[in-house]
Design an enzyme around this catalytic site. Structure first.
Site, PDB file in Angstrom:
ATOM      1  CB  CYS A 166      46.519  43.272  48.392  1.00  0.00           C
ATOM      2  SG  CYS A 166      46.966  44.565  47.242  1.00  0.00           S
TER       3      CYS A 166
ATOM      4  CB  CYS B  84      50.515  44.081  44.708  1.00  0.00           C
ATOM      5  SG  CYS B  84      48.750  44.254  44.539  1.00  0.00           S
TER       6      CYS B  84
END
Length: 145
Positions: free
Chosen positions: A52, A54
């Site tokens: 992802c 993040c």
């Protein structure tokens, strides 16, 4: 123009693995490797990696930066959620009291969970805020090197 999604994701995974290994973390790809390392005496930081945004923009850079500190864990390791599924499941069994979360960081001492930085403490935060959280945990649980 068509794009092979699996080929694209493979490139992302390879890059994510390279980044965390370059930061000094050892990859644990099997449940046996997880048991061997997480049962060691001393402190171990487990970075639960993922693909992802993040993870790439916050967690992995924080993992790399945080260890340049006076106190740090004896062992730096990573499992890859969604990729090395059995190893990740085994690692999460050590994180008693915490739900699955990726990316995340778990700090263990002598095989017992001490603290965890979960996805909600990473996603939407500045990398330096995550570095600070990691280093606060190092201050509390780790020895000076």
């Amino acid at each position: 123009m068509s794009m092979d999604f699996n080929l694209f994701m493979n490139d992302v995974v390879v890059q994510a693995r390279k980044e965390i290994v370059a930061a000094g973390y050892d990859e644990l790809k099997t449940p046996e490797e997880v048991d061997e390392v997480l049962n060691r005496k001393g402190t171990t930081l487990v970075m639960v990696n993922s693909v992802c945004g993040c993870a790439g923009g916050i967690a992995r850079p924080s993992a790399a930066h945080a260890v340049h500190y006076d106190k740090r864990p004896d062992n730096l390791v990573t499992v890859f959620a969604g990729q090395d599924k059995a190893a990740t499941e085994k690692a999460r069994a050590y994180f008693e009291g915490y739900p699955p979360s990726s990316p995340s960081f778990a700090l263990l001492k002598d095989g017992k969970i001490q603290t965890m930085i979960e996805r909600h403490e990473i996603e939407g935060h500045e990398p330096m805020a995550v570095v600070t959280k990691l280093q606060e945990a190092f201050d509390k649980y780790c020895e000076e090197v």
